[in-house]
Each structure stands twice: as C-alpha cells, then as structure tokens.
Write a protein that holds these residues in place. Structure first.
Motif, mmCIF file in Angstrom:
data_model
loop_
_atom_site.group_PDB
_atom_site.id
_atom_site.type_symbol
_atom_site.label_atom_id
_atom_site.label_comp_id
_atom_site.label_asym_id
_atom_site.label_seq_id
_atom_site.Cartn_x
_atom_site.Cartn_y
_atom_site.Cartn_z
ATOM 1 N N GLY A 206 -2.173 5.279 2.862
ATOM 2 C CA GLY A 206 -3.255 4.357 2.548
ATOM 3 C C GLY A 206 -3.719 3.556 3.750
ATOM 4 O O GLY A 206 -3.261 3.769 4.884
ATOM 5 N N SER A 207 -4.627 2.623 3.477
ATOM 6 C CA SER A 207 -5.235 1.813 4.536
ATOM 7 C C SER A 207 -5.209 0.336 4.166
ATOM 8 O O SER A 207 -5.214 -0.023 2.986
ATOM 9 C CB SER A 207 -6.693 2.240 4.758
ATOM 10 O OG SER A 207 -6.793 3.579 5.182
ATOM 11 N N ASN B 65 -4.936 2.759 9.227
ATOM 12 C CA ASN B 65 -5.101 3.944 8.396
ATOM 13 C C ASN B 65 -3.846 4.813 8.459
ATOM 14 O O ASN B 65 -3.008 4.648 9.352
ATOM 15 C CB ASN B 65 -6.315 4.750 8.879
ATOM 16 C CG ASN B 65 -7.610 3.981 8.768
ATOM 17 O OD1 ASN B 65 -7.795 3.130 7.892
ATOM 18 N ND2 ASN B 65 -8.541 4.259 9.676
ATOM 19 N N SER B 66 -3.745 5.737 7.522
ATOM 20 C CA SER B 66 -2.605 6.666 7.481
ATOM 21 C C SER B 66 -1.279 5.913 7.606
ATOM 22 O O SER B 66 -0.407 6.279 8.401
ATOM 23 C CB SER B 66 -2.738 7.694 8.608
ATOM 24 O OG SER B 66 -3.945 8.409 8.503
ATOM 25 N N VAL C 221 0.848 -1.189 0.000
ATOM 26 C CA VAL C 221 0.000 0.000 0.000
ATOM 27 C C VAL C 221 0.882 1.236 0.000
ATOM 28 O O VAL C 221 2.011 1.205 0.510
ATOM 29 C CB VAL C 221 -0.943 -0.016 1.224
ATOM 30 C CG1 VAL C 221 -0.158 0.056 2.525
ATOM 31 C CG2 VAL C 221 -1.971 1.101 1.153
ATOM 32 N N GLN C 222 0.398 2.301 -0.590
ATOM 33 C CA GLN C 222 1.150 3.554 -0.622
ATOM 34 C C GLN C 222 1.061 4.273 0.713
ATOM 35 O O GLN C 222 0.095 4.090 1.462
ATOM 36 C CB GLN C 222 0.624 4.450 -1.732
ATOM 37 C CG GLN C 222 0.886 3.931 -3.129
ATOM 38 C CD GLN C 222 0.524 4.941 -4.194
ATOM 39 O OE1 GLN C 222 -0.221 5.880 -3.945
ATOM 40 N NE2 GLN C 222 1.056 4.755 -5.388
ATOM 41 N N VAL D 273 4.579 -0.747 3.070
ATOM 42 C CA VAL D 273 4.110 0.611 2.790
ATOM 43 C C VAL D 273 5.199 1.312 1.994
ATOM 44 O O VAL D 273 6.278 1.618 2.520
ATOM 45 C CB VAL D 273 3.794 1.380 4.079
ATOM 46 C CG1 VAL D 273 3.204 2.750 3.740
ATOM 47 C CG2 VAL D 273 2.846 0.585 4.966
ATOM 48 N N SER E 131 5.910 3.834 -1.827
ATOM 49 C CA SER E 131 5.420 4.485 -3.045
ATOM 50 C C SER E 131 6.125 3.911 -4.271
ATOM 51 O O SER E 131 5.833 4.303 -5.393
ATOM 52 C CB SER E 131 5.629 5.996 -2.952
ATOM 53 O OG SER E 131 6.983 6.286 -2.671
#
Length: 119
Positions: free
Chosen positions: A16-17, A83-84, A12-13, A117, A119
């Motif tokens: 994201g969640s 989250n976050s 996930v970026q 996590v 990008s």
C-alpha cells in the motif's frame, strides 16, 4: 520558537501507500534542508530521505524507487510519498528541519508519526 509537526501516518497493508506531511511554523528566517528519518523498535534512527533548499535529494538505498520526497517552500512543508510499502518500513517517522531562527541555524525535530505496515 520553531514548531515541526508531522501528519499522515497510520496502518497500511503491504504494497500500500501513505503520504506523510511535515509543517514547520514559527519565526523562521530561512529553511535549508528538510528530511525524514525513521526509528524502528530496538533500532537506531536512520535517514530515509532529505531535500535541500536547492532541491538536491538523497534517499536511503532501502527506499529508493519506492519513496518520493518533495517540499513546498511557500508552505514550509515537506512531504514523503511512500509506495509499495513493506513490513520492514514499520517505524516512527520523524521530520527534520534545518532552519535559521533569530540568527541561529540548527536542526528541529517533530514528535514523530507511526507508520505500521501489516496485513
């Protein structure tokens, strides 16, 4: 035997969640505490969040306000809503279940699910 199985990890970026699930199955008399732990490369396993049978909840300071733990006792399942997400949340996440099986209370661990996590 008691089996513990996690699901829901992935890539996930940042920001994201993800939602992790953990199912405990087998001949379980009683489940007491359930929780999530994580281990990043070259680091020790650390507690992320725990929830008792009385719904007392404890979070690691690094995830408080971003992660939410919950449990469904009818399904012997514990969840972790994340989250976050930040790159530093990258780790293998393990589910822990403290349960009584054939008169013996002990901790059971899942195999872990990878959360990345990036990008």
């Amino acid at each position: 035997q008691v089996q513990v199985a996690e699901s829901g990890g992935g890539l996930v970026q940042p920001g994201g969640s993800l939602r992790l699930s953990c199912l405990a199955s087998g001949n379980i008399a009683t489940i007491y505490a359930m929780g999530w732990y994580r281990q990043a490369p070259e680091k020790q396993r650390e507690m992320v969040a725990t929830i008792t049978s009385g719904e007392n909840i404890n979070y690691a300071p690094s995830v408080k306000g971003r992660f939410t733990i919950s449990r469904d006792n009818a399904k012997n399942t514990v969840y972790l809503q994340m989250n976050s997400l930040k790159p530093e949340d990258t780790a293998v996440y393990y589910c822990n279940v403290n349960a009584r099986h054939w008169g013996v209370t002990r901790d059971y661990w899942g195999q872990g699910t990878q959360v990345t996590v990036s990008s």
